[in-house]
Design a protein around this motif. Structure first.
Motif, PDB file in Angstrom:
ATOM      1  N   TYR A  79       0.888  -1.172   0.000  1.00 55.17           N
ATOM      2  CA  TYR A  79       0.000   0.000   0.000  1.00 55.17           C
ATOM      3  C   TYR A  79       0.916   1.208   0.000  1.00 55.17           C
ATOM      4  O   TYR A  79       1.533   1.497   1.027  1.00 55.17           O
ATOM      5  CB  TYR A  79      -0.886   0.016   1.244  1.00 55.17           C
ATOM      6  CG  TYR A  79      -1.822  -1.162   1.361  1.00 55.17           C
ATOM      7  CD1 TYR A  79      -2.995  -1.212   0.606  1.00 55.17           C
ATOM      8  CD2 TYR A  79      -1.554  -2.205   2.237  1.00 55.17           C
ATOM      9  CE1 TYR A  79      -3.862  -2.283   0.725  1.00 55.17           C
ATOM     10  CE2 TYR A  79      -2.429  -3.274   2.364  1.00 55.17           C
ATOM     11  CZ  TYR A  79      -3.576  -3.307   1.602  1.00 55.17           C
ATOM     12  OH  TYR A  79      -4.436  -4.368   1.714  1.00 55.17           O
ATOM     13  N   ALA A 132       2.764  -4.802   2.750  1.00 55.82           N
ATOM     14  CA  ALA A 132       1.860  -5.546   3.641  1.00 55.82           C
ATOM     15  C   ALA A 132       2.082  -7.046   3.516  1.00 55.82           C
ATOM     16  O   ALA A 132       1.956  -7.788   4.478  1.00 55.82           O
ATOM     17  CB  ALA A 132       0.414  -5.191   3.325  1.00 55.82           C
ATOM     18  N   ALA A 179      -1.754 -12.896  13.487  1.00 54.41           N
ATOM     19  CA  ALA A 179      -2.247 -11.786  14.303  1.00 54.41           C
ATOM     20  C   ALA A 179      -2.868 -10.697  13.430  1.00 54.41           C
ATOM     21  O   ALA A 179      -2.740 -10.726  12.202  1.00 54.41           O
ATOM     22  CB  ALA A 179      -1.101 -11.215  15.122  1.00 54.41           C
ATOM     23  N   ASN A 180      -3.488  -9.735  14.080  1.00 56.85           N
ATOM     24  CA  ASN A 180      -3.964  -8.516  13.443  1.00 56.85           C
ATOM     25  C   ASN A 180      -2.877  -7.877  12.615  1.00 56.85           C
ATOM     26  O   ASN A 180      -1.774  -7.669  13.111  1.00 56.85           O
ATOM     27  CB  ASN A 180      -4.270  -7.500  14.552  1.00 56.85           C
ATOM     28  CG  ASN A 180      -5.736  -7.351  14.762  1.00 56.85           C
ATOM     29  OD1 ASN A 180      -6.471  -7.216  13.786  1.00 56.85           O
ATOM     30  ND2 ASN A 180      -6.176  -7.388  15.991  1.00 56.85           N
ATOM     31  N   GLY A 181      -3.186  -7.541  11.381  1.00 53.83           N
ATOM     32  CA  GLY A 181      -2.217  -6.802  10.574  1.00 53.83           C
ATOM     33  C   GLY A 181      -1.128  -7.664   9.950  1.00 53.83           C
ATOM     34  O   GLY A 181      -0.197  -7.149   9.349  1.00 53.83           O
ATOM     35  N   ALA A 182      -1.247  -8.985  10.062  1.00 57.47           N
ATOM     36  CA  ALA A 182      -0.208  -9.873   9.515  1.00 57.47           C
ATOM     37  C   ALA A 182      -0.211  -9.890   7.989  1.00 57.47           C
ATOM     38  O   ALA A 182       0.767 -10.281   7.365  1.00 57.47           O
ATOM     39  CB  ALA A 182      -0.400 -11.289  10.048  1.00 57.47           C
ATOM     40  N   GLY A 183      -1.340  -9.478   7.391  1.00 54.31           N
ATOM     41  CA  GLY A 183      -1.411  -9.443   5.924  1.00 54.31           C
ATOM     42  C   GLY A 183      -2.366 -10.470   5.327  1.00 54.31           C
ATOM     43  O   GLY A 183      -2.364 -10.696   4.111  1.00 54.31           O
ATOM     44  N   LYS A 184      -3.193 -11.049   6.150  1.00 59.97           N
ATOM     45  CA  LYS A 184      -4.084 -12.125   5.678  1.00 59.97           C
ATOM     46  C   LYS A 184      -5.153 -11.590   4.718  1.00 59.97           C
ATOM     47  O   LYS A 184      -5.361 -12.121   3.630  1.00 59.97           O
ATOM     48  CB  LYS A 184      -4.760 -12.824   6.877  1.00 59.97           C
ATOM     49  CG  LYS A 184      -3.767 -13.316   7.920  1.00 59.97           C
ATOM     50  CD  LYS A 184      -4.441 -14.001   9.095  1.00 59.97           C
ATOM     51  CE  LYS A 184      -5.403 -13.136   9.903  1.00 59.97           C
ATOM     52  NZ  LYS A 184      -4.762 -11.991  10.599  1.00 59.97           N
ATOM     53  N   THR A 185      -5.830 -10.527   5.144  1.00 61.39           N
ATOM     54  CA  THR A 185      -6.871  -9.948   4.295  1.00 61.39           C
ATOM     55  C   THR A 185      -6.278  -9.425   2.993  1.00 61.39           C
ATOM     56  O   THR A 185      -6.848  -9.613   1.913  1.00 61.39           O
ATOM     57  CB  THR A 185      -7.597  -8.809   5.046  1.00 61.39           C
ATOM     58  OG1 THR A 185      -8.253  -9.378   6.183  1.00 61.39           O
ATOM     59  CG2 THR A 185      -8.616  -8.107   4.172  1.00 61.39           C
ATOM     60  N   THR A 186      -5.128  -8.784   3.101  1.00 64.71           N
ATOM     61  CA  THR A 186      -4.462  -8.258   1.901  1.00 64.71           C
ATOM     62  C   THR A 186      -4.151  -9.397   0.928  1.00 64.71           C
ATOM     63  O   THR A 186      -4.323  -9.253  -0.292  1.00 64.71           O
ATOM     64  CB  THR A 186      -3.168  -7.520   2.302  1.00 64.71           C
ATOM     65  OG1 THR A 186      -3.512  -6.477   3.217  1.00 64.71           O
ATOM     66  CG2 THR A 186      -2.465  -6.931   1.094  1.00 64.71           C
ATOM     67  N   GLU A 238     -14.424 -10.062   4.657  1.00 70.47           N
ATOM     68  CA  GLU A 238     -14.551  -9.626   6.039  1.00 70.47           C
ATOM     69  C   GLU A 238     -15.662  -8.576   6.060  1.00 70.47           C
ATOM     70  O   GLU A 238     -15.727  -7.735   5.166  1.00 70.47           O
ATOM     71  CB  GLU A 238     -13.216  -8.960   6.396  1.00 70.47           C
ATOM     72  CG  GLU A 238     -12.892  -8.853   7.839  1.00 70.47           C
ATOM     73  CD  GLU A 238     -11.471  -8.291   8.009  1.00 70.47           C
ATOM     74  OE1 GLU A 238     -10.789  -8.732   8.900  1.00 70.47           O
ATOM     75  OE2 GLU A 238     -11.068  -7.404   7.214  1.00 70.47           O
ATOM     76  N   GLU A 280     -12.237 -14.273   7.908  1.00 68.19           N
ATOM     77  CA  GLU A 280     -12.673 -14.061   9.293  1.00 68.19           C
ATOM     78  C   GLU A 280     -14.176 -14.212   9.492  1.00 68.19           C
ATOM     79  O   GLU A 280     -14.837 -13.276   9.965  1.00 68.19           O
ATOM     80  CB  GLU A 280     -12.287 -12.643   9.757  1.00 68.19           C
ATOM     81  CG  GLU A 280     -10.815 -12.345   9.583  1.00 68.19           C
ATOM     82  CD  GLU A 280     -10.058 -12.299  10.892  1.00 68.19           C
ATOM     83  OE1 GLU A 280     -10.649 -12.605  11.942  1.00 68.19           O
ATOM     84  OE2 GLU A 280      -8.870 -11.987  10.836  1.00 68.19           O
ATOM     85  N   GLN A 316      -8.523 -15.257  12.818  1.00 68.52           N
ATOM     86  CA  GLN A 316      -7.720 -14.908  13.987  1.00 68.52           C
ATOM     87  C   GLN A 316      -7.956 -15.921  15.090  1.00 68.52           C
ATOM     88  O   GLN A 316      -7.141 -16.075  15.990  1.00 68.52           O
ATOM     89  CB  GLN A 316      -8.118 -13.526  14.485  1.00 68.52           C
ATOM     90  CG  GLN A 316      -7.302 -12.449  13.826  1.00 68.52           C
ATOM     91  CD  GLN A 316      -7.543 -11.122  14.475  1.00 68.52           C
ATOM     92  OE1 GLN A 316      -7.337 -10.950  15.671  1.00 68.52           O
ATOM     93  NE2 GLN A 316      -8.011 -10.176  13.688  1.00 68.52           N
TER      94      GLN A 316
HETATM   95  P1  ATP Z   1      -6.771  -8.263  10.356  1.00 74.34           P
HETATM   96  O1  ATP Z   1      -7.007  -9.574  10.945  1.00 74.34           O
HETATM   97  O2  ATP Z   1      -6.637  -7.167  11.385  1.00 74.34           O
HETATM   98  O3  ATP Z   1      -7.658  -7.898   9.205  1.00 74.34           O
HETATM   99  P2  ATP Z   1      -4.752  -8.987   8.460  1.00 74.34           P
HETATM  100  O4  ATP Z   1      -3.770 -10.047   8.773  1.00 74.34           O
HETATM  101  O5  ATP Z   1      -5.877  -9.326   7.602  1.00 74.34           O
HETATM  102  O6  ATP Z   1      -5.270  -8.353   9.799  1.00 74.34           O
HETATM  103  P3  ATP Z   1      -4.261  -6.845   6.629  1.00 74.34           P
HETATM  104  O7  ATP Z   1      -5.598  -6.269   6.828  1.00 74.34           O
HETATM  105  O8  ATP Z   1      -3.965  -7.571   5.410  1.00 74.34           O
HETATM  106  O9  ATP Z   1      -3.911  -7.793   7.857  1.00 74.34           O
HETATM  107  O10 ATP Z   1      -3.194  -5.694   6.842  1.00 74.34           O
HETATM  108  C1  ATP Z   1      -1.788  -5.869   6.594  1.00 74.34           C
HETATM  109  C2  ATP Z   1      -1.083  -4.528   6.713  1.00 74.34           C
HETATM  110  O11 ATP Z   1      -1.479  -3.667   5.647  1.00 74.34           O
HETATM  111  C3  ATP Z   1      -1.394  -3.771   7.985  1.00 74.34           C
HETATM  112  O12 ATP Z   1      -0.206  -3.150   8.437  1.00 74.34           O
HETATM  113  C4  ATP Z   1      -2.431  -2.750   7.562  1.00 74.34           C
HETATM  114  O13 ATP Z   1      -2.350  -1.591   8.356  1.00 74.34           O
HETATM  115  C5  ATP Z   1      -2.008  -2.463   6.156  1.00 74.34           C
HETATM  116  N1  ATP Z   1      -3.169  -2.072   5.317  1.00 74.34           N
HETATM  117  C6  ATP Z   1      -4.291  -2.805   5.096  1.00 74.34           C
HETATM  118  N2  ATP Z   1      -5.146  -2.161   4.260  1.00 74.34           N
HETATM  119  C7  ATP Z   1      -4.554  -0.994   3.940  1.00 74.34           C
HETATM  120  C8  ATP Z   1      -4.914   0.120   3.127  1.00 74.34           C
HETATM  121  N3  ATP Z   1      -6.053   0.141   2.432  1.00 74.34           N
HETATM  122  N4  ATP Z   1      -4.043   1.154   3.044  1.00 74.34           N
HETATM  123  C9  ATP Z   1      -2.860   1.135   3.724  1.00 74.34           C
HETATM  124  N5  ATP Z   1      -2.450   0.118   4.504  1.00 74.34           N
HETATM  125  C10 ATP Z   1      -3.276  -0.930   4.619  1.00 74.34           C
END
Ligand code: ATP
Length: 236
Positions: A14, A19, A38-45, A86, A162, A194
């Motif tokens: 991003y 990410a 964990a939160n923010g690990a990059g799974k959703t991305t 999600e 999730e 999670q």
């Molecule tokens: P969660 O369980 O909290 O959704 P996750 O493992 O799915 O966590 P992501 O949502 O993929 O994690 O986020 C990975 C990283 O990318 C995080 O540091 C988040 O802040 C960042 N991020 C996610 N979406 C964006 C965005 N649209 N713009 C900038 N940074 C982003």
């Protein structure tokens, strides 16, 4: 076992923030694979990149043996790569039945009504409320609807982001039961969660994601017993 989905060295950024930093994993036919972290690990991305909602920086995504990198979501749904996002993303001003029909928008066959009945078989709650507006349903019911809508596209791989998030304990039980049920019916599933303990209990195999990288992988039972996984994700 045929590999249906293969992610190879995936990188997603991003702006200047990386990410996902080179993640690799695969999902084989008939498997339920859990991706935990964990939160923010990059799974959703990762899921967004797979489904064409976020540009891939580097690496490749193969679906059914062909690269699908850069393809749009619609194209991917048509081929059978379907995500339940999600937050569910139901059409709040449409009824349950209308939402389910939207799930079949890529299809052009005569079995759509029969499939709605199948979805009602999996989710009797949706059948009871078939004419209710989606926006007036509880969080758990909307999760069921989003899963039912995804099934209407006849997925070859179903990606669940999730599904238990924000639900009451009873609903969480119900949703995991249904995920297990759908898997038993032969749908291949990649489950992002999670709730590592529940996700690994259901899965055949699992991957652990930390700070944008896949750091561990293996049989789900082995991961569940791994001291590092237990310490970091199972609260021990
Ligand atoms: P969660 O369980 O909290 O959704 P996750 O493992 O799915 O966590 P992501 O949502 O993929 O994690 O986020 C990975 C990283 O990318 C995080 O540091 C988040 O802040 C960042 N991020 C996610 N979406 C964006 C965005 N649209 N713009 C900038 N940074 C982003």
């Amino acid at each position: 076992m045929t590999t249906l989905l293969k992610v190879n060295g995936l990188k997603v950024a991003y702006g200047g923030i990386q990410a996902v930093k080179g993640a690799s994993f695969e999902v084989r036919e008939g498997e339920l694979v859990s991706l935990i972290g964990a939160n923010g690990a990059g799974k959703t991305t990762t899921l967004k990149a797979i489904t064409g909602l976020q540009p891939v920086g580097a690496g490749d995504i193969e679906f059914l043996g062909r690269s699908v990198k850069g393809q749009g979501s619609w194209e991917l749904v048509k081929q059978g790569l379907v995500m339940v996002p999600e937050g569910r993303g139901t059409f709040t001003r449409m009824s349950i039945t209308e939402n389910l029909l939207m799930g079949a928008f890529v299809r052009n066959d005569k079995e759509i009504n029969a499939d709605i009945e199948k979805v009602f078989g999996i989710f009797p709650r949706l059948k009871e409320r078939r004419n209710q507006l989606a926006g007036t349903m509880s969080g758990g019911e909307q999760q069921m609807l989003a899963m039912g809508r995804a099934l209407m596209a006849r997925p070859k791989v179903l990606l669940l982001d999730e599904p238990s998030m924000g639900l009451s304990p009873i609903m969480v039980d119900k949703i995991f039961e249904v995920v297990a049920d759908i898997a038993k019916q032969g749908v291949t599933i990649l489950l992002v969660e999670q709730n590592a303990s529940r996700a690994l209990q259901l899965a055949n195999r699992g991957y652990v994601m930390e700070s944008g990288e896949v750091t561990m992988s293996g049989e789900a039972a082995a991961l569940l017993n791994d001291p590092k996984v237990r310490a970091a994700y199972l609260g021990e």
